[in-house]
Design an enzyme around this catalytic site. Structure first.
Site, mmCIF file in Angstrom:
data_model
loop_
_atom_site.group_PDB
_atom_site.id
_atom_site.type_symbol
_atom_site.label_atom_id
_atom_site.label_comp_id
_atom_site.label_asym_id
_atom_site.label_seq_id
_atom_site.Cartn_x
_atom_site.Cartn_y
_atom_site.Cartn_z
ATOM 1 N N THR A 96 0.860 -1.187 0.000
ATOM 2 C CA THR A 96 0.000 0.000 0.000
ATOM 3 C C THR A 96 0.898 1.239 0.000
ATOM 4 O OG1 THR A 96 -0.135 0.071 2.426
ATOM 5 C CG2 THR A 96 -1.840 -1.198 1.283
ATOM 6 N N LYS A 125 7.325 2.157 3.020
ATOM 7 C CA LYS A 125 8.352 2.691 3.911
ATOM 8 C C LYS A 125 7.782 3.284 5.202
ATOM 9 C CE LYS A 125 9.124 4.504 0.104
ATOM 10 N NZ LYS A 125 9.336 5.248 -1.103
ATOM 11 N N VAL A 152 14.214 0.514 -0.227
ATOM 12 C CA VAL A 152 15.404 1.343 -0.467
ATOM 13 C C VAL A 152 16.017 0.940 -1.806
ATOM 14 C CG1 VAL A 152 17.704 1.993 0.362
ATOM 15 C CG2 VAL A 152 15.893 1.493 2.012
ATOM 16 N N GLY A 154 14.708 0.833 -4.921
ATOM 17 C CA GLY A 154 13.915 0.154 -5.957
ATOM 18 C C GLY A 154 14.441 -1.252 -6.157
ATOM 19 N N GLY A 207 5.789 7.022 -13.033
ATOM 20 C CA GLY A 207 5.519 6.153 -11.870
ATOM 21 C C GLY A 207 6.628 6.180 -10.833
ATOM 22 N N GLU A 210 6.014 9.446 -5.292
ATOM 23 C CA GLU A 210 5.065 8.927 -4.299
ATOM 24 C C GLU A 210 3.668 9.463 -4.620
ATOM 25 O OE1 GLU A 210 5.987 6.804 -1.662
ATOM 26 O OE2 GLU A 210 7.765 6.790 -2.893
ATOM 27 N N ASP A 221 10.999 11.218 1.732
ATOM 28 C CA ASP A 221 11.211 9.862 1.210
ATOM 29 C C ASP A 221 12.669 9.437 1.446
ATOM 30 O OD1 ASP A 221 10.327 7.541 -0.598
ATOM 31 O OD2 ASP A 221 12.102 8.309 -1.613
ATOM 32 N N LYS A 225 14.341 6.346 4.023
ATOM 33 C CA LYS A 225 15.349 5.358 3.600
ATOM 34 C C LYS A 225 16.586 5.437 4.498
ATOM 35 C CE LYS A 225 13.379 5.388 -0.985
ATOM 36 N NZ LYS A 225 13.292 6.086 -2.252
ATOM 37 N N GLY A 316 10.343 2.766 -9.604
ATOM 38 C CA GLY A 316 9.638 2.177 -10.746
ATOM 39 C C GLY A 316 8.979 0.874 -10.333
HETATM 40 N N1 HSE Z 1 9.274 7.981 -4.865
HETATM 41 C C1 HSE Z 1 10.398 7.138 -4.683
HETATM 42 C C2 HSE Z 1 11.556 7.649 -5.513
HETATM 43 C C3 HSE Z 1 10.032 5.742 -5.087
HETATM 44 O O1 HSE Z 1 11.332 8.530 -6.354
HETATM 45 O O2 HSE Z 1 12.681 7.217 -5.328
HETATM 46 C C4 HSE Z 1 10.972 4.695 -4.631
HETATM 47 O O3 HSE Z 1 11.052 4.636 -3.242
#
Ligand code: HSE
Length: 343
Positions: A96, A125, A152, A154, A207, A210, A221, A225, A316
């Protein structure tokens, strides 16, 4: 392996694509045969204890907006909590959206999965940023596994690299570009001179961003991480409120130009070297950390191995889904080893 998938957005759907397209290879190479027994999205749940037809689920989702609209397996009234309580499965995948205010609904979903004896793979996260120490203790208490590679980097195995490849060494310091969206925006602004808003829109379309893109832009974000790396890799106990954060909202084209003239680039850097911080910083374009587009890069400094940098796509759907697959295989190996040891 029976799986309950909570969240059927970009990551959830990419994962079901991987399950469909790699079914035979996964079975042949890893003996891995995932059976998705339930999928929950914002509209409700689809359940089939024999395993849902994922192609059919994708079609229903695209056509009706929710898997709960399936005329045979759909249950609009069943939410994540009830499905976790009532459907038998070995694993819950929590995909989610991230909410860093209170971690919900992911936090409750993870706790319920633990309490009902399910291992958890999460790409969310929020629960980790807010309650990392509590969740790892709770998993241990319930004798289940918690995995979160996709939170963390992708698809880039940043956590595994530090945890497994540098095992035994001591990581003393880290610095990284951990947000694909802001890196993409800064790169587009620097190289193509597009406006901040245009670059952000294109990151959303691709995509990367967030659900609430302020999470990316304002550095939150990256900070989540940093919390995960600090706790999991560097054995530090801190949460989001302990990170000093500033984002890229106020960066002007002129500042990017000035940095370029000095052979540098402005990047949003998360660091753990004393107090954890997130801030835009100038770094030299020849520094291995200075990567472009949606790439992430992290430099770890360890006591014996020295400086190591890992680079890869940091956001992604399919990239994050590949991290989920890695986590599922890791859980499978762990369970298989446990059974061998018990014999
Ligand atoms: N929104 C985040 C980014 C997605 O752009 O890195 C991956 O955590």
């Amino acid at each position: 392996m029976r799986i309950i998938l909570i969240g059927y957005g970009v990551v959830g759907q990419s994962l079901s694509n991987i399950f469909l397209s790699r079914r035979l290879e996964n079975l042949r190479n890893y003996g891995f045969n995932p059976k998705v027994v339930a999928i929950t999205d914002r509209g409700g749940t689809a359940i089939n204890c024999k395993g849902l037809d994922l192609k059919r689920m994708q079609k229903v989702k695209i056509k009706e907006g929710t898997v709960a609209a399936d005329n045979e397996f759909g249950h609009p009234q069943i939410d994540a909590q009830s499905v976790l309580q009532s459907v038998e499965a070995e694993i819950m995948i929590e995909a989610t959206s991230t909410n860093i205010t209170n971690g919900e609904p992911g936090l409750s979903n993870i706790k319920t999965a633990f309490n009902t004896g399910k291992h958890v793979v999460t790409t969310n996260k929020g629960p980790l940023a807010i309650a990392f120490p509590t969740l790892t203790e709770l998993a241990e208490h319930n004798k289940v596994l918690l995995r979160f590679s996709g939170t963390v980097g992708g698809g880039t195995p940043i956590l595994e690299f530090a945890k497994k490849c540098l095992a035994g060494d001591k990581i003393t310091e880290m610095h990284g570009i951990l947000n694909g969206t802001t890196n993409y925006i800064l790169t587009e602004m620097t190289e193509k001179r597009v406006t901040f808003n245009k670059a952000l829109k294109s990151a959303q379309t691709l995509g990367y961003a967030e659900t609430d893109p302020t999470m990316d832009i304002d550095g939150l974000d990256t900070a989540t991480k940093i919390v995960i790396i600090g706790n999991w890799i560097m054995n530090k106990k801190f949460t989001l409120k302990d990170v000093a954060i500033s984002g890229i909202r106020d960066i002007k084209l002129g500042e990017l130009d000035t940095a370029s003239k000095k052979g540098k680039r402005i990047k949003l850097i998360g660091s753990i070297n004393g107090k954890p911080t997130v801030a835009p910083k100038e770094i030299h374009k020849n520094n291995p950390l200075c990567v472009s587009d949606v790439l992430n890069a992290v430099t770890f400094f360890s006591e014996y191995a020295g400086r190591q940098t890992i680079i890869g796509r940091g956001a992604g759907g399919s990239e994050t889904a590949s991290a989920v697959l890695r986590d599922l295989l890791d859980i499978k190996y762990n369970l298989a080893n446990k059974m061998i040891m018990l014999e």
